[in-house]
Design an enzyme around this catalytic site. Structure first.
Site, short mmCIF file in Angstrom:
data_model
loop_
_atom_site.label_atom_id
_atom_site.label_comp_id
_atom_site.label_asym_id
_atom_site.label_seq_id
_atom_site.Cartn_x
_atom_site.Cartn_y
_atom_site.Cartn_z
N HIS A 201 9.47 14.62 -6.46
CA HIS A 201 10.14 13.35 -6.74
C HIS A 201 10.32 13.09 -8.23
CE1 HIS A 201 9.28 11.39 -2.56
NE2 HIS A 201 9.81 12.59 -2.48
N SER A 205 15.26 16.14 -5.92
CA SER A 205 15.52 17.19 -4.94
C SER A 205 16.69 18.06 -5.37
CB SER A 205 15.81 16.57 -3.58
OG SER A 205 16.13 17.55 -2.63
N LYS A 227 18.74 9.50 8.48
CA LYS A 227 18.75 10.91 8.86
C LYS A 227 17.33 11.40 9.12
CE LYS A 227 22.95 12.74 6.69
NZ LYS A 227 23.49 13.76 5.75
N ASP A 228 16.41 10.98 8.26
CA ASP A 228 15.01 11.38 8.45
C ASP A 228 14.44 10.81 9.74
OD1 ASP A 228 15.05 12.83 6.17
OD2 ASP A 228 13.88 11.43 4.95
N GLU A 271 -2.84 33.43 17.38
CA GLU A 271 -1.79 32.52 17.83
C GLU A 271 -0.44 32.97 17.28
OE1 GLU A 271 -2.69 28.91 19.81
OE2 GLU A 271 -3.00 31.00 20.35
#
Length: 374
Positions: A201, A205, A227-228, A271
């Site tokens: 931040h 970005s 959108k998030d 896994e």
């Protein structure tokens, strides 16, 4: 009054950090994976805390304690399945987040990229430690095989294995140590995540074009927050599907058997989210070489840092072709790693390991050349 001013101050800082953050106007839905990872991490911490209230290591291990949580504790089965399924959701988002970073050149931001690789290492460590805690047959023998590989490290390897095991062989003491390390490392992970977010931040970005967009930024909220939210809804749907529809789809059937120190599963494997490094490990004849290559399968990503101007120098299509091959080799290693070590799977593991590392080296060289050219 001072408390009100202090509260107003931190409200302003939080708002500027999360809502009013200047954001490139052309970022897409792939950039929402970071928020999804944040949600999954919080769910894992909360569900893990609730499980820890009932989980305990007894004289025979913890297998029946987990059964008790599932059958006797009110809502315990939901919390346990949310926690165990959440690991798979976490890794799905994490690997997609990494793929997005590779495709869009996020490694140009050195601190963000290096801290991201550190997060990947730590998440894998936390998940490996947590995988042992149900004390199922596959958990125990998978842990024994992997940790014994550390003994190949010169001078310190045998001491590391003995310290992890708490003795000459893995047992109840090992389980207790893994339980403590599991939640301690989980909390340490929070510190690195905060650092990762602050660095991201502070510099802002990146964007899909890979070019500077300092003059083309908008406020994160409300343009991208919705959108998030849409991405978070998808994550919650995946949670619902894994917990309510097919809760045991990500678990190995051998883990429903209590640990037997004299009987091993027919096919020992970790896994699914560890299968690619496991495939690399077993594809190298040397025990020490396998451990080194397993670590480099992740640590090698650090060598991408410093690249810049990538899309202007070498062309987006060429770079994304390499990222596609890299991602495909990762999927292939994951699929092959789940198979028995016999023909043709053993040979295929060697081939895809070579492709994986070959493309990684090629990407590192391209990133380095583009950085020098700038």
């Amino acid at each position: 009054m001072s408390l009100m001013k202090l509260g107003s101050k931190y409200e302003s800082i939080t708002k500027g950090f999360l809502l009013d953050l200047p954001t490139p106007s052309n970022i897409n839905y792939w950039y929402g994976l970071g928020v999804s990872l944040g949600l999954v991490y919080v769910v894992q911490v909360v569900s893990g805390l609730l499980l820890s209230l009932f989980y305990k290591v007894g004289s025979e291990g913890s297998f029946w304690e987990v059964v008790y949580i599932m059958q006797e504790v009110g809502g315990g089965w939901v919390i346990r399945l949310v926690h165990s399924s959440g690991v798979s959701v976490f890794f799905i988002c994490l690997y997609l987040h990494l793929l997005r970073g590779l495709a869009y050149g996020s490694f140009e931001k050195v601190c963000v990229w290096v801290s991201g690789v550190a997060i990947l290492f730590m998440v894998m460590g936390v998940s490996f430690l947590g995988y042992v805690l149900p004390w199922g047959s596959m958990s125990y023998w998978g842990m024994t095989v992997v940790t014994s590989m550390l003994g190949a490290i010169p001078y310190v390897g045998e001491g590391m294995v003995e310290w992890l095991w708490g003795g000459g062989s893995a047992g109840i003491v090992t389980l207790s140590r893994f339980y403590s390390l599991h939640y301690v490392l989980s909390l340490a992970l929070m510190v690195v995540i905060v650092f990762h977010m602050v660095e991201l931040h502070e510099g802002g970005s990146s964007n899909p074009l890979g070019v500077s967009s300092a003059n083309d930024k908008v406020s994160f909220h409300e343009v991208f927050s919705y959108k998030d939210i849409a991405g978070l809804v998808v994550v919650l749907l995946v949670y619902w599907w894994l917990v309510m529809v097919c809760p045991y789809s990500m678990m190995d059937s051998a883990n429903f058997e209590e640990v037997s120190f004299v009987k091993t599963p027919l096919h020992i494997k970790p896994e699914w989210y560890f299968l690619f490094v496991y495939c690399v490990l077993r594809s190298v004849a040397s025990k020490l070489g396998g451990v080194v290559m397993m670590i480099m399968a992740i640590a090698g990503l650090v060598f991408l840092v410093g690249g810049s101007g990538l899309y202007r120098k070498v062309g987006s299509l060429y770079w994304k072709s390499m990222v596609t091959v890299f991602g495909s080799s990762f999927v292939a290693l994951t699929l092959v790693g789940g198979e028995v070590v016999e023909y043709p799977w053993g040979e295929m593991g060697v081939v895809f390991s070579i492709i994986y590392f070959g493309v990684m080296v090629a990407m590192a060289l391209v990133a380095a050349v583009s950085g020098v050219s700038d």
